[in-house]
Motif scaffolding. Structure first.
Motif, PDB file in Angstrom:
ATOM      1  N   TRP A 344    -103.775  10.834 -87.466  1.00 47.40           N
ATOM      2  CA  TRP A 344    -103.261  12.003 -86.904  1.00 47.40           C
ATOM      3  C   TRP A 344    -101.791  12.012 -86.815  1.00 47.40           C
ATOM      4  N   LEU A 345    -101.020  13.121 -86.372  1.00 48.23           N
ATOM      5  CA  LEU A 345     -99.888  13.423 -86.165  1.00 48.23           C
ATOM      6  C   LEU A 345     -99.395  13.846 -84.795  1.00 48.23           C
ATOM      7  N   GLU A 346     -98.300  13.907 -84.356  1.00 41.22           N
ATOM      8  CA  GLU A 346     -97.951  14.556 -83.043  1.00 41.22           C
ATOM      9  C   GLU A 346     -96.695  15.355 -83.117  1.00 41.22           C
ATOM     10  N   LEU A 347     -96.993  16.350 -82.620  1.00 40.74           N
ATOM     11  CA  LEU A 347     -95.971  17.760 -82.494  1.00 40.74           C
ATOM     12  C   LEU A 347     -95.337  17.452 -81.098  1.00 40.74           C
ATOM     13  N   TYR A 383     -96.293  17.790 -75.585  1.00 39.57           N
ATOM     14  CA  TYR A 383     -96.912  17.101 -76.984  1.00 39.57           C
ATOM     15  C   TYR A 383     -98.198  17.733 -77.352  1.00 39.57           C
ATOM     16  N   CYS A 384     -98.479  17.745 -78.559  1.00 42.46           N
ATOM     17  CA  CYS A 384     -99.753  18.036 -79.199  1.00 42.46           C
ATOM     18  C   CYS A 384    -100.229  16.942 -80.294  1.00 42.46           C
ATOM     19  N   VAL A 385    -101.280  16.530 -80.408  1.00 44.60           N
ATOM     20  CA  VAL A 385    -101.857  15.770 -81.422  1.00 44.60           C
ATOM     21  C   VAL A 385    -102.620  16.541 -82.090  1.00 44.60           C
ATOM     22  N   VAL A 386    -102.304  16.653 -83.587  1.00 47.59           N
ATOM     23  CA  VAL A 386    -103.225  17.044 -84.412  1.00 47.59           C
ATOM     24  C   VAL A 386    -103.946  16.075 -85.168  1.00 47.59           C
TER      25      VAL A 386
END
Length: 474
Positions: A344-347, A383-386
């Motif tokens: 995953w990555l975080e925006l 924050y948003c986790v993709v």
């Protein structure tokens, strides 16, 4: 009759003694567990005639242990260009002895790239020894008549410095396969991946120049439009011989094809100074002037006619010129999650404005595919986790969790570039990470400051190895 028998014995000795223990991986990357035991390996090299290893046995331990029969790999295997279903190792060939659990992809990542034509072998037990290899274990190799033909760790010399621990994810390689098992004939792998399974050992090469990502630096790190940037390139000598008179060039890889075109050239020079064996380095500076705003892939490349391994002769580093840090940034990356967690990555929206990211895409340097974000609005400070999968995601306190509509890029564990593109396909934000930054199994890479462009992600050590969906600890 006696003369004929003597000739046969001589042929046997010449053939069998030419099969040697050539490389040992006893400390694979990741926490000590049954999973990491699956990634241990022992490499054999045959510098003589074709030899059938049927009936050969391996013994491992501190002062001896149970002998385990070496068997052919009779099932399917995940790696291409290897040889299974045989115990015949050709002259000049390599064989990898792996625990049977290596192919259990549900529980571990199968981290190795095997050399073309390597013979894959296994053993009849679950793991080497009682519970896997240890860095203190010696090895004994016996032929089909139970005669000892080679060792690792010089078991008869208890006062020397082998076996030894070369570090996590690093193998111990034999320098000269024809020389005896002595302390002076073993060394930690110098290869950037930490090992060379099924291929020539990195410590055996006389001429071997290399260029790693961390060998390229920019001054200033965030140059201004119209200004200059000094590009410092530091090639290193991994060979056992002195190296000089090689060409070094730097270019801006505008189309990201990793192939040099004359119009992309920034500079080239010939390095005439001799680099000392094993880690000697040169420092070469190139000046890039009249910079235009944009994102650039800067590639350094070595041209050396004597080099015995050209696979590590180029490296890439990402540079941004003039563009300000966007409001929404890539703030954290998990490329090596604990099983069965997804990548995953975080925006993070670092601004005071609301941003709609519906239709934005994520991708990486190895993929031609763009993975589309679903309906997504990020309010100030959110924050948003993709993630590659939301069903297997187990981290708490995540404000927003989404999954792209058409998949997720496979993020390399050692080095990659992650791109966030807008709905028109333009690069909105990108992060270039590599192994020297840190990170580990189950530990993410975090941006140090959301206010600094190209800030280097570092490892967060306390707690669960990640600050997923919340303010970073760094």
């Amino acid at each position: 009759m006696g003369e004929g028998l003597a000739i046969l014995l001589l042929l046997w000795a010449t053939t069998c003694r030419a099969v040697v223990i050539n490389e040992v991986m006893s400390n694979p990357e990741g926490p000590e567990s049954e999973v990491s035991d699956h990634n241990e390996f022992i490499e054999l090299y045959n510098y003589g005639e074709d030899t059938d290893l049927s009936g050969f046995h391996l013994e491992c331990g501190v002062s001896g242990g149970t002998r385990e029969e070496i068997l052919e790999w009779s099932g399917d295997f995940v790696a291409p260009d290897v040889i299974t279903h045989t115990t015949l190792i050709p002259g000049g060939g390599y064989a990898l002895i792996l625990p049977p659990g290596y192919v259990d992809s549900s529980s571990h990542p199968q981290p190795y790239q095997f050399g073309e034509g390597a013979v894959i072998l296994t053993i009849g037990t679950k793991s080497f020894g009682q519970s896997g290899l240890a860095t203190t274990h010696h090895l004994w190799l016996f032929d089909s008549a139970a005669r000892l033909i080679d060792t690792y760790g010089s078991p008869d010399d208890t006062g020397d410095g082998i076996p030894f621990d070369p570090g996590e994810g690093v193998s111990v390689e034999r320098i000269d396969p024809t020389a005896p098992d002595t302390e002076a004939n073993w060394s930690a792998s110098l290869h950037e991946s930490g090992c060379t399974p099924g291929m020539r050992n990195s410590v055996s090469r006389i001429y071997n120049l290399a260029l790693l990502t961390e060998d390229i630096s920019f001054f200033p790190s965030s140059p201004m439009v119209g200004g200059n940037c000094e590009i410092l390139v530091q090639p290193r000598n991994l060979g056992r011989g002195w190296a000089k008179d090689f060409e070094l060039l730097v270019y801006s890889d505008g189309n990201l094809d990793y192939e040099y075109q004359p119009e992309e050239l920034i500079g080239r020079t010939t390095v005439v100074d001799s680099l000392e064996p094993l880690r000697g380095q040169a420092s070469v500076s190139f000046l890039w002037s009249g910079l235009e705003e944009g994102d650039y892939s800067i590639v350094g490349e070595i041209h050396y006619a004597l080099d015995e391994d050209t696979s590590d002769n180029s490296a890439q580093r990402f540079l941004r010129v003039g563009a300000p840090l966007p409001d929404v940034i890539i703030n954290e990356i998990m490329c090596d999650p604990l099983s069965p967690q997804p990548q995953w990555l975080e925006l993070h929206n670092r601004s005071s404005r609301t941003h709609e990211l519906t239709g934005f895409t994520i991708s990486d340097s190895d993929s031609a595919s763009f993975y589309i974000l679903p309906d997504l609005i990020l309010n100030p400070g959110e924050y948003c986790v993709v993630a590659a999968s939301t069903s297997d995601f187990g981290y708490p306190d995540v404000q927003i969790l989404v999954q792209p509509t058409n998949g997720f890029p496979y993020l390399n564990k050692g080095e990659d570039i992650v791109f966030l593109r807008d709905v028109h396909g333009f690069i909105f934000e990108s992060v270039h990470y590599f192994s020297a930054m840190g990170g580990a199994y189950g530990v993410s890479l975090e941006r140090v400051s959301p206010q600094v462009a190209q800030s280097t992600p570092l490892v967060r050590l306390p707690g669960d190895g990640t600050a997923c969906g919340r303010v970073h600890h760094l």
